[in-house]
Scaffold this active site. Structure first.
Site, PDB file in Angstrom:
ATOM      1  N   SER A  72       4.652   2.505   7.888  1.00 43.42           N
ATOM      2  CA  SER A  72       4.303   1.344   7.082  1.00 43.42           C
ATOM      3  C   SER A  72       5.483   0.874   6.236  1.00 43.42           C
ATOM      4  O   SER A  72       6.125   1.673   5.549  1.00 43.42           O
ATOM      5  CB  SER A  72       3.135   1.674   6.151  1.00 43.42           C
ATOM      6  OG  SER A  72       1.958   1.884   6.877  1.00 43.42           O
ATOM      7  N   ASP A 111       0.229  -7.706   1.597  1.00 39.21           N
ATOM      8  CA  ASP A 111       0.577  -6.281   1.643  1.00 39.21           C
ATOM      9  C   ASP A 111       2.087  -6.065   1.748  1.00 39.21           C
ATOM     10  O   ASP A 111       2.567  -5.333   2.612  1.00 39.21           O
ATOM     11  CB  ASP A 111      -0.135  -5.577   2.804  1.00 39.21           C
ATOM     12  CG  ASP A 111      -0.162  -4.058   2.626  1.00 39.21           C
ATOM     13  OD1 ASP A 111       0.340  -3.571   1.604  1.00 39.21           O
ATOM     14  OD2 ASP A 111      -0.676  -3.369   3.528  1.00 39.21           O
ATOM     15  N   HIS A 158       0.815  -1.219   0.000  1.00 36.48           N
ATOM     16  CA  HIS A 158       0.000   0.000   0.000  1.00 36.48           C
ATOM     17  C   HIS A 158       0.847   1.268   0.000  1.00 36.48           C
ATOM     18  O   HIS A 158       0.363   2.336  -0.355  1.00 36.48           O
ATOM     19  CB  HIS A 158      -1.003  -0.003   1.165  1.00 36.48           C
ATOM     20  CG  HIS A 158      -0.415   0.265   2.516  1.00 36.48           C
ATOM     21  ND1 HIS A 158      -0.132  -0.734   3.424  1.00 36.48           N
ATOM     22  CD2 HIS A 158      -0.070   1.424   3.131  1.00 36.48           C
ATOM     23  CE1 HIS A 158       0.345  -0.197   4.534  1.00 36.48           C
ATOM     24  NE2 HIS A 158       0.395   1.112   4.379  1.00 36.48           N
TER      25      HIS A 158
END
Length: 206
Positions: free
Chosen positions: A142, A70, A40
């Site tokens: 992230s 992911d 992402h």
């Protein structure tokens, strides 16, 4: 290993990733010659900008995308210096109460480290198992590494619960190990994991 030593060890292995829509974190794995991050973070981009403490902003290619877990792999820019760090072994799964350190770039604040513990070692979300941790993880973290007391990567920091109090989640290294091994046979080609059959498919095979 002391927290200070862990931070120093990862100083030149963690990078910041920038796209037209935001920033995130990644880390270098010399054994596989890739930069690991979350899918992402790079979503919708074939190229992204990476920067580290030992090199300036550099454009690099997205090589692998896995929306099931992911994760994504980026190519490593030439002629740059980054520190070697280790992935924990498949069987070295963290347990509740283990100390962990998260390193990343929350809200653009470069090279921030937070320490906490594993709150739950097997939290299932959308049919994927995650490590739940109380180390502060925020937007921009992230794709960064979650590190154990031995200085090994045990997870990829992936998401948080909005408005939660230190409810962070990291993908364990087992699916990362598996993706790295599967991608080895197609290294250098632009690939993705099919969300239906779960095979890794190169774009030129579609």
């Amino acid at each position: 290993m002391a927290t200070r030593e862990i931070i120093e060890q990862y100083d030149k292995a963690v990078v910041q990733i920038a796209t037209p829509t935001g920033t995130g974190t990644g880390f270098y794995l010399r054994d596989h010659n890739v930069i690991v991050t979350n899918r992402h973070v790079i979503d919708g981009n074939l190229e992204v900008v990476v920067s580290g403490k030992s090199f300036p902003k550099t454009l690099t290619k997205v090589m692998f995308r896995d929306q099931v877990h992911d994760i994504a792999f980026l190519s490593v820019p030439e002629n740059i210096e980054m520190t070697h760090v280790r992935l924990a072994a498949h069987e070295n799964h963290p347990r509740e109460g283990d100390t962990v350190v998260a390193i990343g770039h929350p809200y653009g604040l470069k090279y921030s480290a937070t320490q906490g513990i594993v709150s739950k070692s097997d939290r299932v979300h959308k049919n994927v198992s995650y490590l739940q941790v109380d180390a502060a993880i925020n937007s921009g973290n992230s794709g960064g590494p979650l590190i154990n007391a031995n200085g090994e990567v045990v997870g990829v920091n992936t998401f948080i619960i909005a408005d939660g109090d230190n409810l962070g989640f990291a993908l364990p290294v087992k699916p990362l190990h598996e993706a790295l091994e599967e991608y080895r046979g197609k290294f250098g080609r632009n690939c993705m994991r099919c969300s239906s059959c779960l095979d890794i498919i190169a774009d030129d095979e579609l």
